[in-house]
Scaffold this active site. Sequence first.
Site, PDB file in Angstrom:
ATOM      1  N   LYS A   1       0.811  -1.224   0.000  1.00 36.86           N
ATOM      2  CA  LYS A   1       0.000   0.000   0.000  1.00 36.86           C
ATOM      3  C   LYS A   1       0.845   1.274   0.000  1.00 36.86           C
ATOM      4  CE  LYS A   1      -4.197  -1.772   0.186  1.00 36.86           C
ATOM      5  NZ  LYS A   1      -5.120  -1.593  -0.938  1.00 36.86           N
TER       6      LYS A   1
ATOM      7  N   SER B   1       1.734  -9.744  -0.782  1.00 41.11           N
ATOM      8  CA  SER B   1       1.476  -8.298  -0.790  1.00 41.11           C
ATOM      9  C   SER B   1       1.602  -7.652   0.579  1.00 41.11           C
ATOM     10  CB  SER B   1       0.078  -8.033  -1.355  1.00 41.11           C
ATOM     11  OG  SER B   1      -0.880  -8.757  -0.609  1.00 41.11           O
TER      12      SER B   1
ATOM     13  N   GLU C   1      -9.854   6.133   2.970  1.00 39.66           N
ATOM     14  CA  GLU C   1     -10.680   5.082   3.541  1.00 39.66           C
ATOM     15  C   GLU C   1      -9.772   3.889   3.809  1.00 39.66           C
ATOM     16  OE1 GLU C   1     -10.135   5.311   0.348  1.00 39.66           O
ATOM     17  OE2 GLU C   1      -9.631   3.221  -0.063  1.00 39.66           O
TER      18      GLU C   1
END
Lengths: 269, 404
Positions: free
Chosen positions: B97, B386, B119
């Site tokens: 991210k 990830s 969010e």
Amino acid sequence: MTRLASAFAKGHPALVTFITAGDGDTAANLDALVEGGADVIELGMPFTDPMADGPAIQAANLRSLGKGTTTADIFAIAAAFRQRHPQVPLVLMGYANPMVRRGPEWFAAEAAKAGVDGVICVDIPPEEDEALGPALRAAGVAPIRLATPTTDAARLPAVLEGSSGFLYYVSVAGITGKQQAALASIEENVARLKAATDLPVAVGFGVRTPAQAAEIARVADGAVVGSALVELIGQYGAQAPDHVRRLTASLAEAVHRAGNMSLGSSLRA
Amino acid sequence: MTAKPNSFRTMPDERGHFGQFGGRYVAETLMPLILDLEREYRAAKADPAFKARFDDLLEHYVGRPSPLYFAERLTEHFGGGQIWFKREELNHTGAHKINNCIGQILLAMRMGKTRIIAETGAGQHGVATATVCARFGLPCVIYMGETDVERQKPNVFRMKLLGAEVVPVTSGSKTLKDAMNEALRDWVANVHDTFYIIGTAAGPHPYPELVRDFQSVIGREARAQMLARTGQLPDLLIAAVGGGSNAIGLFHPFLDDPEVAMIGVEAAGHGIETGKHAASLTGGAPGVLHGNKTYLLQDEDGQITEAHSISAGLDYPGIGPEHSWLHESGRVKYLPITDDEALEAFQLCCKLEGIIPALESAHALAALPKLAKDYASDQRILVNVSGRGDKDIFTVAQHLGVKL
């Protein structure tokens, strides 16, 4: 003249009212709006994810969907309204997904069949017009667009292109039912819009009281009230129609009279 | 199926469409800002100074390049193709991210915005956003569904430590989609000073494109690393797909290499047949939500239905529009994996490789039992790990009946 055009040609500003379909006794509440003197009625199509709405209309959406309201129910409500009130314009307002789910042609045809005069879709800007606009125009249903404080001169022609019925000016950058914009800024923006279009301009978002609605009506062709009515329906449930009628009557009186006053003052000037 | 395009890497078109998907389905208030963002992104993309700043932060702040790792014991365990990991879980903040957040905050500052909102579902994107806001001294508000606040307490505390305000969202299903609704409501009221850092490759154009571009560092590195280590491209790529940013980041640089197969793993929750899942492609239909047209979980009237996944990061009823397009074009295959299959893969990876993967990544790993044996021992399967799974140990313990 279309029903929408007639509603804005009565010689006084129009009161535009909004309630959510399937929330409370919708038929009785719609009748109360008409009896109270609303000139145009927006019927909200409930959606699970009402991104542009504040708490009052969000709650109305959930109440309606919680009771199992379907798209077919909404068209049935509209068709029955049209039977009872052949002259009062009815506009569907909502979000794209329930409108395009079965295809835009299906939706436009059903709307036309139910006697709906116009459609306001919050999340289809002119850039995505082809998702719904051509189908509405082909079916003779007015695509009513929104202009906002962020709609600058460069964008305005795109917003007006292909829209009809009236132009809905969202007076604040924000969600429904919250604060009202300063009157000076509304007046300035409405003047800007009216210089660019012959369509009537109705102003909404944050208009709650007869006094506020009258102020709007002095500078625009119509004032839109939604959250304040929707809150009454949430609060009073089955008893709501009386309350809706009373608030609508005081809003209508204020809005209709505001027109006379502005006419009077311009005659004096 | 329609005719195959000459390249799978030229999307979106100038209107932000990936075939019939994507677009800019937003309220008029946001439209001018979206157009501004697009102009600014084009300028940034062409600006060598922007790229240099981005690359420098990725190297020295995030810790890139992330390693390419040969998972020897899992390879032995499955007895098929070689299993390789792209180690995004080793990034600063523990997931992919952060790559996107670095890019977007640089854009926000370039646009003169002084306030950041985001969010988050699992909290990984919230933590990454709070991190870059701390690093650059911008105030930060994170919207998070109340249900997720409850099941991701450690990440909520991390965000607060980093100086972010975490706003629990109580509307709707109280999860990621509702957090996104609330972030959009904030944005529409604060367009003048606020930048919305969207966490996945979804939302109105240009977000799907710019998030993909920022995340494509994953695939570019993996491509170079694989060629350097083995002299060949991978035969198969596997990545989990919620909104799909880690997957599109890995896949995109390989899309025009026809010899590289790709599998995106969707969260099948309790199973597609139960209706309790988050597999938009397998169990959904095209529709419009959160600014884009894409596959959505919805009923026949277009009402959005609630997603379910053990992984909060996959618990979303939509998917990025480029995945919808890659699905319909057939370039990428999408495979549903259940909660139970993901839990099993989670444990296997811990035991055999000494790596605790995020539950999101465990979904990707759970495709291996189905696929690895179809590949020969000289073929390479690359899985995107990830994120790391520290945040998930409470959820996993609960499902395994262990009291912590």
